[in-house]
Write a protein that holds these residues in place. Structure first.
Motif, short mmCIF file in Angstrom:
data_model
loop_
_atom_site.label_atom_id
_atom_site.label_comp_id
_atom_site.label_asym_id
_atom_site.label_seq_id
_atom_site.Cartn_x
_atom_site.Cartn_y
_atom_site.Cartn_z
N MET A 1 50.14 48.74 75.30
CA MET A 1 49.47 49.10 77.19
C MET A 1 51.15 49.37 78.31
O MET A 1 52.19 48.37 77.05
N THR A 2 51.24 50.31 79.14
CA THR A 2 52.37 50.55 79.41
C THR A 2 53.22 49.65 80.68
O THR A 2 51.55 49.18 81.06
N ILE A 3 54.06 49.27 80.08
CA ILE A 3 54.14 48.09 81.48
C ILE A 3 54.79 49.44 82.75
O ILE A 3 55.73 50.17 82.35
N ARG A 4 54.49 49.86 83.23
CA ARG A 4 54.70 50.66 85.01
C ARG A 4 55.89 49.77 85.60
O ARG A 4 55.49 48.74 85.74
N GLU A 25 61.86 52.94 76.02
CA GLU A 25 61.06 52.36 75.89
C GLU A 25 59.87 53.25 75.71
O GLU A 25 59.11 53.18 76.17
N PRO A 26 59.25 52.47 74.71
CA PRO A 26 57.84 52.95 74.01
C PRO A 26 56.45 52.56 74.69
O PRO A 26 56.18 52.80 75.10
N ASP A 27 56.72 51.82 75.24
CA ASP A 27 55.50 50.77 76.13
C ASP A 27 56.13 51.07 77.37
O ASP A 27 55.50 49.91 78.61
N MET A 28 57.07 51.46 77.41
CA MET A 28 57.88 51.54 79.71
C MET A 28 57.62 53.01 80.41
O MET A 28 58.15 53.19 79.53
N GLN A 29 56.95 52.64 81.29
CA GLN A 29 57.14 53.58 82.46
C GLN A 29 57.63 53.43 83.79
O GLN A 29 57.36 52.63 83.97
N ARG A 117 60.02 43.13 79.48
CA ARG A 117 58.33 42.27 78.88
C ARG A 117 58.52 40.70 79.22
O ARG A 117 57.23 41.08 79.42
N HIS A 120 56.91 40.06 82.54
CA HIS A 120 56.01 41.07 82.59
C HIS A 120 54.62 40.66 81.78
O HIS A 120 53.54 40.09 82.54
N SER A 121 54.99 39.31 80.99
CA SER A 121 54.25 38.74 80.16
C SER A 121 54.11 36.77 81.20
O SER A 121 53.31 36.55 80.90
#
Length: 202
Positions: A1-4, A25-29, A117, A120-121
């Motif tokens: 899941m990507t964090i926008r 970061e692979p999970d962020m955009q 992260r 976000h969690s």
């Protein structure tokens, strides 16, 4: 899941550097970048970020006021304040406004990404040094009106100038200034403004 992510900072170089680091970061955009506080909500509505990283001092609305407005308009968006100004009073005001993260700009990239992260969690992330300083300094001793008068006094105008800005009588302004000077252990009005700003009470 990507964090926008949405980034808001009036310094283009800082904003660009943050965007470049976080995009690695692979999970962020990073889906939006803005330079003013009043551009945050329109950009958030258009790009639907999960987390907004906001600077404190921006034109068009500071980061703390913008946090409050963004949380009211889009409660699902988490907010991290990323600031040069690690002042204890800012931390308390930001948390009251609805921010769930507060970090300073010299935080290493890996730690910043981890903070995003965690926020976000659903966790709260606060710079530990700032948290300790905030506890040491305590809450602002100023009333809402005293803080308002000191903010108006930053411009350096006369008592009558301040009275016009805050819609109070000159006598009431003098009373608030006198009280604020006493509460901040300041020598004069300008010193009271300085002390209050350094502690993030304005």
């Amino acid at each position: 899941m990507t964090i926008r992510l949405l980034l808001a900072d009036d310094q283009a170089l800082v904003r660009g550097a943050l965007a470049s680091l976080l995009d690695l970061e692979p999970d962020m955009q990073v889906v939006a970048e803005v330079g003013r506080g009043d551009e945050v909500i329109p950009a958030a509505k258009e790009h639907l970020p999960d987390v907004a990283l906001l600077d404190v001092e921006m034109p068009g609305g500071d980061g703390i006021a913008t946090t409050r407005e963004l949380r009211a308009a889009m409660p699902g968006v988490k907010v991290v304040i990323v600031t040069t100004f690690g002042r204890p009073g800012f931390l308390r005001r930001a948390l009251l406004a609805g921010a769930t993260g507060f970090v300073v700009k010299d935080t290493p990239a890996r730690q910043l990404a981890d903070a995003v992260r965690r926020v976000h969690s659903g966790l709260r992330v606060v710079d530990p040094t700032l948290a300790a300083d905030s506890l040491a300094v305590g809450d602002s001793p100023l009333t809402t009106r005293e803080a308002e008068v000191l903010r108006a006094a930053r411009e350096g105008g006369s008592v009558s100038d301040i009275a016009r800005v805050v819609f109070l009588s000159e006598g009431t302004v003098r009373n608030h200034l006198s009280s604020a000077i006493g509460k901040t252990d300041a020598r004069n009005r300008a010193d009271a403004v300085r002390v209050a700003e350094e502690n993030g009470w304005l």
